[in-house]
Design a protein around this motif. Structure first.
Motif, PDB file in Angstrom:
ATOM      1  N   GLY A 111       0.790  -1.222   0.000  1.00 50.38           N
ATOM      2  CA  GLY A 111       0.000   0.000   0.000  1.00 50.38           C
ATOM      3  C   GLY A 111       0.820   1.268   0.000  1.00 50.38           C
ATOM      4  O   GLY A 111       0.264   2.374  -0.050  1.00 50.38           O
ATOM      5  N   GLY A 112       2.155   1.164   0.048  1.00 53.04           N
ATOM      6  CA  GLY A 112       3.004   2.344   0.058  1.00 53.04           C
ATOM      7  C   GLY A 112       3.170   2.951  -1.317  1.00 53.04           C
ATOM      8  O   GLY A 112       2.686   2.416  -2.321  1.00 53.04           O
ATOM      9  N   ASP A 113       3.890   4.078  -1.372  1.00 52.61           N
ATOM     10  CA  ASP A 113       4.064   4.769  -2.649  1.00 52.61           C
ATOM     11  C   ASP A 113       5.199   4.189  -3.482  1.00 52.61           C
ATOM     12  O   ASP A 113       5.454   4.644  -4.597  1.00 52.61           O
ATOM     13  CB  ASP A 113       4.291   6.270  -2.424  1.00 52.61           C
ATOM     14  N   HIS A 114       5.897   3.171  -2.962  1.00 54.51           N
ATOM     15  CA  HIS A 114       6.931   2.513  -3.744  1.00 54.51           C
ATOM     16  C   HIS A 114       7.081   1.078  -3.270  1.00 54.51           C
ATOM     17  O   HIS A 114       6.678   0.728  -2.154  1.00 54.51           O
ATOM     18  CB  HIS A 114       8.273   3.254  -3.637  1.00 54.51           C
ATOM     19  N   ILE A 115       7.648   0.231  -4.106  1.00 57.43           N
ATOM     20  CA  ILE A 115       7.952  -1.154  -3.748  1.00 57.43           C
ATOM     21  C   ILE A 115       9.360  -1.200  -3.157  1.00 57.43           C
ATOM     22  O   ILE A 115      10.280  -0.590  -3.691  1.00 57.43           O
ATOM     23  CB  ILE A 115       7.873  -2.069  -4.993  1.00 57.43           C
ATOM     24  N   GLY A 116       9.512  -1.924  -2.058  1.00 52.84           N
ATOM     25  CA  GLY A 116      10.855  -2.073  -1.495  1.00 52.84           C
ATOM     26  C   GLY A 116      10.987  -1.698  -0.036  1.00 52.84           C
ATOM     27  O   GLY A 116      12.007  -1.976   0.583  1.00 52.84           O
ATOM     28  N   GLY A 117       9.993  -1.036   0.549  1.00 54.95           N
ATOM     29  CA  GLY A 117      10.090  -0.664   1.958  1.00 54.95           C
ATOM     30  C   GLY A 117      11.234   0.295   2.216  1.00 54.95           C
ATOM     31  O   GLY A 117      11.297   1.389   1.650  1.00 54.95           O
ATOM     32  N   HIS A 118      12.192  -0.127   3.049  1.00 56.61           N
ATOM     33  CA  HIS A 118      13.341   0.732   3.358  1.00 56.61           C
ATOM     34  C   HIS A 118      14.346   0.789   2.224  1.00 56.61           C
ATOM     35  O   HIS A 118      15.314   1.552   2.294  1.00 56.61           O
ATOM     36  CB  HIS A 118      14.014   0.254   4.647  1.00 56.61           C
ATOM     37  N   SER A 119      14.148  -0.010   1.194  1.00 53.81           N
ATOM     38  CA  SER A 119      14.940   0.154  -0.032  1.00 53.81           C
ATOM     39  C   SER A 119      14.249   1.235  -0.844  1.00 53.81           C
ATOM     40  O   SER A 119      13.319   0.968  -1.601  1.00 53.81           O
ATOM     41  CB  SER A 119      14.994  -1.168  -0.812  1.00 53.81           C
ATOM     42  N   ASN A 120      14.690   2.450  -0.671  1.00 61.11           N
ATOM     43  CA  ASN A 120      13.972   3.603  -1.220  1.00 61.11           C
ATOM     44  C   ASN A 120      14.957   4.547  -1.901  1.00 61.11           C
ATOM     45  O   ASN A 120      15.619   5.362  -1.252  1.00 61.11           O
ATOM     46  CB  ASN A 120      13.224   4.327  -0.106  1.00 61.11           C
ATOM     47  N   THR A 121      15.057   4.425  -3.216  1.00 67.03           N
ATOM     48  CA  THR A 121      15.949   5.273  -4.010  1.00 67.03           C
ATOM     49  C   THR A 121      15.176   6.475  -4.524  1.00 67.03           C
ATOM     50  O   THR A 121      14.131   6.328  -5.156  1.00 67.03           O
ATOM     51  CB  THR A 121      16.536   4.490  -5.193  1.00 67.03           C
ATOM     52  N   VAL A 122      15.699   7.663  -4.252  1.00 65.87           N
ATOM     53  CA  VAL A 122      15.067   8.920  -4.659  1.00 65.87           C
ATOM     54  C   VAL A 122      15.891   9.559  -5.773  1.00 65.87           C
ATOM     55  O   VAL A 122      17.131   9.561  -5.717  1.00 65.87           O
ATOM     56  CB  VAL A 122      14.967   9.884  -3.459  1.00 65.87           C
ATOM     57  N   ASP A 123      15.227  10.093  -6.785  1.00 59.78           N
ATOM     58  CA  ASP A 123      15.933  10.799  -7.859  1.00 59.78           C
ATOM     59  C   ASP A 123      16.423  12.151  -7.355  1.00 59.78           C
ATOM     60  O   ASP A 123      15.629  13.014  -6.962  1.00 59.78           O
ATOM     61  CB  ASP A 123      15.015  10.992  -9.064  1.00 59.78           C
ATOM     62  N   PHE A 124      17.750  12.310  -7.349  1.00 59.74           N
ATOM     63  CA  PHE A 124      18.372  13.570  -6.942  1.00 59.74           C
ATOM     64  C   PHE A 124      18.758  14.328  -8.206  1.00 59.74           C
ATOM     65  O   PHE A 124      19.524  13.827  -9.031  1.00 59.74           O
ATOM     66  CB  PHE A 124      19.611  13.288  -6.090  1.00 59.74           C
ATOM     67  N   SER A 125      18.229  15.518  -8.372  1.00 58.48           N
ATOM     68  CA  SER A 125      18.496  16.333  -9.568  1.00 58.48           C
ATOM     69  C   SER A 125      19.176  17.631  -9.171  1.00 58.48           C
ATOM     70  O   SER A 125      18.785  18.277  -8.192  1.00 58.48           O
ATOM     71  CB  SER A 125      17.202  16.628 -10.321  1.00 58.48           C
ATOM     72  N   LEU A 126      20.201  18.015  -9.936  1.00 58.24           N
ATOM     73  CA  LEU A 126      20.946  19.232  -9.644  1.00 58.24           C
ATOM     74  C   LEU A 126      21.409  19.873 -10.935  1.00 58.24           C
ATOM     75  O   LEU A 126      21.894  19.186 -11.847  1.00 58.24           O
ATOM     76  CB  LEU A 126      22.149  18.905  -8.754  1.00 58.24           C
ATOM     77  N   GLN A 127      21.272  21.183 -11.008  1.00 57.22           N
ATOM     78  CA  GLN A 127      21.740  21.934 -12.168  1.00 57.22           C
ATOM     79  C   GLN A 127      23.237  22.194 -12.013  1.00 57.22           C
ATOM     80  O   GLN A 127      23.678  22.822 -11.053  1.00 57.22           O
ATOM     81  CB  GLN A 127      20.979  23.266 -12.282  1.00 57.22           C
ATOM     82  N   THR A 128      24.039  21.680 -12.918  1.00 66.58           N
ATOM     83  CA  THR A 128      25.491  21.841 -12.864  1.00 66.58           C
ATOM     84  C   THR A 128      25.975  22.534 -14.132  1.00 66.58           C
ATOM     85  O   THR A 128      25.206  22.833 -15.042  1.00 66.58           O
ATOM     86  CB  THR A 128      26.188  20.475 -12.729  1.00 66.58           C
ATOM     87  N   SER A 129      27.294  22.755 -14.195  1.00 64.54           N
ATOM     88  CA  SER A 129      27.882  23.369 -15.393  1.00 64.54           C
ATOM     89  C   SER A 129      27.722  22.475 -16.617  1.00 64.54           C
ATOM     90  O   SER A 129      27.796  22.944 -17.753  1.00 64.54           O
ATOM     91  CB  SER A 129      29.363  23.669 -15.153  1.00 64.54           C
ATOM     92  N   GLU A 130      27.503  21.189 -16.366  1.00 62.89           N
ATOM     93  CA  GLU A 130      27.305  20.245 -17.456  1.00 62.89           C
ATOM     94  C   GLU A 130      25.831  20.066 -17.807  1.00 62.89           C
ATOM     95  O   GLU A 130      25.487  19.230 -18.642  1.00 62.89           O
ATOM     96  CB  GLU A 130      27.909  18.889 -17.076  1.00 62.89           C
ATOM     97  N   GLY A 131      24.976  20.841 -17.138  1.00 59.59           N
ATOM     98  CA  GLY A 131      23.545  20.720 -17.381  1.00 59.59           C
ATOM     99  C   GLY A 131      22.845  20.069 -16.205  1.00 59.59           C
ATOM    100  O   GLY A 131      23.415  19.928 -15.108  1.00 59.59           O
ATOM    101  N   LEU A 132      21.608  19.682 -16.379  1.00 52.98           N
ATOM    102  CA  LEU A 132      20.826  19.060 -15.311  1.00 52.98           C
ATOM    103  C   LEU A 132      21.266  17.610 -15.138  1.00 52.98           C
ATOM    104  O   LEU A 132      21.181  16.803 -16.062  1.00 52.98           O
ATOM    105  CB  LEU A 132      19.327  19.123 -15.637  1.00 52.98           C
TER     106      LEU A 132
END
Length: 462
Positions: A35-56
């Motif tokens: 019933g959670g928002d992802h499969i895996g429980g404590h295995s929870n990978t989040v997309d980290f996005s950052l604007q750098t000199s090389e782009g996003l």
């Protein structure tokens, strides 16, 4: 003979591991609920996005399960090899940063890290601190005493040949210094188990030292090489889900709101979700002990007492890039960075605050090398809102003497009323414990089913 219908409630490592162990049995029809928002429980990978000199730049960052090793995670390693999960080197370094300032003293922090001699005395003033040298002496003394205790003869699994005692009594009996307790020991074990110092003081010392001994935390040299899943833990979850679905295990993204235990051996248990109810021959509660206690109805008092004896504590994690949460002295930066105010130990009820430096825990793209990516668990202050990328809430089991006794009694209720229990809370609270628990329940359930089939008079007559 018709297939046995099996429900698994929860798709964390325990539920997925249990389903994986059962997936090829021809007489089972398995449904996994999440019933959670992802499969895996404590295995929870989040997309980290950052604007750098090389782009996003976007990269997967783990915010829960992070590391394992070949020595003390044998089941997890075997599973990763079978599903071909990619792995990469990691580390388990630890630092402490405690603000010792008060109204009568100038601002001062005590900082050190256990990477090497340079980081141990990363704050050079510690070279001239008698209390710091006493802490170092007590660390060596504790490691020696704890190793001796861990190596004593074990008469059976999770049971020592002499009475256990809580950590607080052990520390007091052996006269460990306040500097050792406040600046090393309590921060370390509080960070490992993600709970308050008060709670850790009630933890059984023999259980704690066995864990530390097995994980190489009581030795200065020859510690195990720590590993992580390359690309984030979602990479192994993706492969694990594909493996069970290939064997026709059904994964249902619905929250279970109630489980009605079977009335007797001849009846089924009812699983009620947001979309309706279904009946199953066996139900495996692969979720937290307190969740099982809340969801399952029709349990006897013995089962309820066992589940209630292992409570959970909520913890808040924030993914951010605010370097102020790391030690002021960069020589003291480590993978796990504990922070606190002096004087809060050992009576503080506050949750432990740990800052995980992802740069040291997971391989990152070169474009992110100069950005310190941090996951702060229960931060004592808030990071700069402009530097926050995500907020996640977790819950971790709280272990004390009652909880350890409840773990020993858990086999007494396994399979009663067609209900089984697995989760990291049945062991030390870590990923290996969750997988082990799920696999053992799968084995016991199969043995139970075989026994019932064998004693079926209709089959005996054939």
């Amino acid at each position: 003979m018709s297939k046995k219908k099996i429900a698994i409630i929860g798709a964390g490592i325990s539920g997925l591991g249990c389903a994986y162990a059962l997936r090829q049995h021809p007489d089972l029809e398995i449904t996994v609920y999440e019933g959670g928002d992802h499969i895996g429980g404590h295995s929870n990978t989040v997309d980290f996005s950052l604007q750098t000199s090389e782009g996003l730049i976007s990269h997967g960052v783990d915010t829960g399960f992070l590391v394992f090793n070949r020595k003390t995670y044998p089941r997890l390693l075997r599973l990763f090899e079978e599903i071909e999960a990619p792995i990469a080197p990691s580390e388990m370094s630890f630092s402490v940063s405690i603000d010792s300032s008060n109204q009568s003293k100038q601002h001062r922090k005590i900082e050190w890290a256990g990477n090497d001699i340079n980081s141990l005395f990363g704050q050079r003033s510690n070279l001239f601190s008698p209390s710091f040298w006493r802490m170092v002496y007590d660390i060596l003394r504790f490691n020696r005493l704890a190793t001796q205790l861990a190596q004593k003869q074990i008469v059976s699994d999770h049971e020592f040949s002499e009475p256990d005692e809580c950590i607080a009594d052990f520390l007091n009996r052996n006269r460990f210094s306040q500097s050792f307790k406040e600046n090393y020991f309590l921060p370390m074990i509080g960070a490992i188990w993600s709970c308050s110092v008060d709670q850790m003081l009630e933890f059984p010392i023999q259980t704690m030292v066995r864990f530390c001994h097995n994980h190489g935390l009581l030795q200065i040299q020859n510690r195990p090489q720590w590993l992580t899943v390359a690309g984030g833990s979602r990479e192994y979850v993706k492969r694990l889900v594909a493996a069970i679905e290939k064997q026709h295990v059904k994964l249902v993204r619905e929250a279970v709101v109630r489980v009605n235990a079977s009335v007797d051996a001849s009846s089924q248990a009812e699983v009620i979700s947001n979309t309706g109810s279904m009946w199953f021959d066996q139900v495996i509660m692969a979720c937290h002990s307190n969740q099982s206690l809340e969801l399952v109805h029709g349990l006897n008092q013995e089962a309820r007492n066992i589940l209630a004896a292992i409570p959970y504590q909520n913890n808040r994690a924030i993914l951010h890039t605010d370097e102020r949460f790391l030690p002021e002295n960069k020589r003291c930066w480590a993978a796990w960075n504990y922070t606190a105010k002096s004087g809060t130990l050992p009576t503080s009820k506050q949750h432990v605050s740990v800052n995980y430096l992802i740069n040291r825990l997971q391989p990152l793209p070169s474009a992110l090398a100069n950005t310190q990516i941090i996951v702060s668990l229960n931060p004592s202050t808030e990071p700069d809102p402009q530097l926050v990328h995500a907020e996640i809430h977790y819950a971790h089991p709280v272990f004390d003497m009652k909880a350890i006794q409840a773990q020993k009694e858990l086999p007494l209720i396994q399979g009663q009323s067609s209900i089984w229990y697995c989760g990291a809370w049945t062991g030390f609270g870590f990923h290996e414990d969750g997988l082990r628990s799920g696999e053992l329940v799968a084995a016991d359930l199969l043995e139970s089913i075989r026994g019932r089939i064998k004693t079926n008079p209709l089959q005996d007559a054939q």
